[in-house]
Design a protein around this motif. Sequence first.
Motif, mmCIF file in Angstrom:
data_model
loop_
_atom_site.group_PDB
_atom_site.id
_atom_site.type_symbol
_atom_site.label_atom_id
_atom_site.label_comp_id
_atom_site.label_asym_id
_atom_site.label_seq_id
_atom_site.Cartn_x
_atom_site.Cartn_y
_atom_site.Cartn_z
ATOM 1 N N UNK A 56 24.580 11.290 0.296
ATOM 2 C CA UNK A 56 23.927 9.915 -0.518
ATOM 3 C C UNK A 56 22.796 9.520 -0.126
ATOM 4 N N UNK A 57 22.546 9.489 1.090
ATOM 5 C CA UNK A 57 21.156 9.343 1.638
ATOM 6 C C UNK A 57 20.030 10.196 0.749
ATOM 7 N N UNK A 58 20.140 11.342 0.963
ATOM 8 C CA UNK A 58 19.215 12.414 0.287
ATOM 9 C C UNK A 58 19.106 12.147 -1.238
ATOM 10 N N UNK A 59 20.262 11.829 -1.899
ATOM 11 C CA UNK A 59 20.214 11.785 -3.302
ATOM 12 C C UNK A 59 19.662 10.438 -3.550
ATOM 13 N N UNK A 60 19.976 9.463 -2.723
ATOM 14 C CA UNK A 60 19.348 8.189 -2.984
ATOM 15 C C UNK A 60 17.765 7.963 -2.813
ATOM 16 N N UNK A 61 17.351 8.687 -1.893
ATOM 17 C CA UNK A 61 15.726 8.862 -1.484
ATOM 18 C C UNK A 61 15.194 9.529 -2.769
ATOM 19 N N UNK A 62 15.966 10.717 -3.245
ATOM 20 C CA UNK A 62 15.423 11.420 -4.504
ATOM 21 C C UNK A 62 15.133 10.359 -5.373
ATOM 22 N N UNK A 63 16.035 9.571 -5.787
ATOM 23 C CA UNK A 63 16.241 8.931 -6.947
ATOM 24 C C UNK A 63 14.954 7.715 -6.705
ATOM 25 N N UNK A 64 14.892 7.035 -5.482
ATOM 26 C CA UNK A 64 13.896 6.219 -5.081
ATOM 27 C C UNK A 64 12.334 6.690 -5.511
ATOM 28 N N UNK A 99 2.423 12.585 -0.700
ATOM 29 C CA UNK A 99 3.529 13.023 0.271
ATOM 30 C C UNK A 99 3.743 12.466 1.404
ATOM 31 N N UNK A 100 2.481 12.124 2.060
ATOM 32 C CA UNK A 100 2.494 11.472 3.368
ATOM 33 C C UNK A 100 3.037 10.179 3.328
ATOM 34 N N UNK A 101 2.817 9.357 2.115
ATOM 35 C CA UNK A 101 3.408 8.107 2.113
ATOM 36 C C UNK A 101 4.757 8.214 1.853
ATOM 37 N N UNK A 102 5.432 9.211 1.074
ATOM 38 C CA UNK A 102 6.674 9.325 0.680
ATOM 39 C C UNK A 102 7.427 9.549 1.993
ATOM 40 N N UNK A 103 6.879 10.286 2.892
ATOM 41 C CA UNK A 103 7.405 10.569 4.210
ATOM 42 C C UNK A 103 7.498 9.299 5.030
ATOM 43 N N UNK A 104 6.440 8.398 5.078
ATOM 44 C CA UNK A 104 6.421 7.316 5.840
ATOM 45 C C UNK A 104 7.619 6.301 5.448
ATOM 46 N N UNK A 105 7.814 6.143 4.103
ATOM 47 C CA UNK A 105 8.589 5.414 3.338
ATOM 48 C C UNK A 105 10.071 5.928 3.910
ATOM 49 N N UNK A 106 10.337 7.189 3.745
ATOM 50 C CA UNK A 106 11.712 7.714 4.238
ATOM 51 C C UNK A 106 12.029 7.409 5.807
ATOM 52 N N UNK A 107 10.931 7.623 6.633
ATOM 53 C CA UNK A 107 11.198 7.170 8.027
ATOM 54 C C UNK A 107 11.438 5.946 8.200
ATOM 55 N N UNK A 144 0.855 -1.156 -0.158
ATOM 56 C CA UNK A 144 -0.008 -0.221 -0.002
ATOM 57 C C UNK A 144 0.800 1.266 -0.054
ATOM 58 N N UNK A 145 1.948 1.085 0.813
ATOM 59 C CA UNK A 145 2.805 2.147 1.038
ATOM 60 C C UNK A 145 3.473 2.746 -0.569
ATOM 61 N N UNK A 146 3.896 1.573 -1.355
ATOM 62 C CA UNK A 146 4.383 1.798 -2.667
ATOM 63 C C UNK A 146 3.561 2.284 -3.501
ATOM 64 N N UNK A 147 2.342 1.735 -3.590
ATOM 65 C CA UNK A 147 1.132 2.372 -4.279
ATOM 66 C C UNK A 147 0.910 3.625 -4.073
ATOM 67 N N UNK A 148 0.738 4.050 -2.848
ATOM 68 C CA UNK A 148 0.740 5.501 -2.732
ATOM 69 C C UNK A 148 1.930 6.229 -3.073
ATOM 70 N N UNK A 149 3.045 5.764 -2.887
ATOM 71 C CA UNK A 149 4.060 6.650 -3.396
ATOM 72 C C UNK A 149 4.305 6.838 -4.721
ATOM 73 N N UNK A 150 3.802 5.858 -5.559
ATOM 74 C CA UNK A 150 3.763 5.707 -6.868
ATOM 75 C C UNK A 150 2.767 6.923 -7.390
#
Length: 179
Positions: free
Chosen positions: A47-55, A16-24, A6-12
């Motif tokens: 690298x962490x920030x660049x990686x999450x941007x790419x994710x 924004x709230x799902x993206x925040x949950x994925x990051x956390x 569900x988290x991935x589906x919402x991130x796709x």
Amino acid sequence: MINDEELIRRCQQNDRSAQKVLFEKYANKMMATCMRYCKNQEDAKDLLHEGFYKVLTKIDKFKGNSKIDTWMTRIFINLALNKTREGRYKYNHYEYDPKLEQPSEDEPEDSRQVEAHEVLKALKELPEKYRLVLNMYAVDGMSHKEIASKLGISVGSSKSRLSRGRVMLNALLKTKKRL
């Protein structure tokens, strides 16, 4: 708490709230990966920030063939390797010390357990070509064929760097025990 699917589906869907949950949820695990590939905490944070941007910009390409954290870890590793290839750390020079490769015969074996932070600290002191192969093989579970492909070296070079890196790491850890 929502499940990963569900988290991935919402991130796709750019939620924004799902993206925040994925990051956390995965920031600590990804930071550990970043720390293994970077010399210092500042580079690891970058690298962490660049990686999450790419994710987050590529999450629509996630097919679900693996766990999300496995997919993310590959992205972070590839990003770190690309930074290395680009020469981001090109000004780090290391002097080769052949004494580090030769174990001392008069040293008794110490059965004391080595703490993880000591190993991580010693890993950071290794020349980059050995540190990368050790991380990729021992920690990330890549085969020598995968390592060779990602680094643009031969399988034999990967095996040689792993062997030499292990010897150098053990020598560094023994040296630190005596201090």
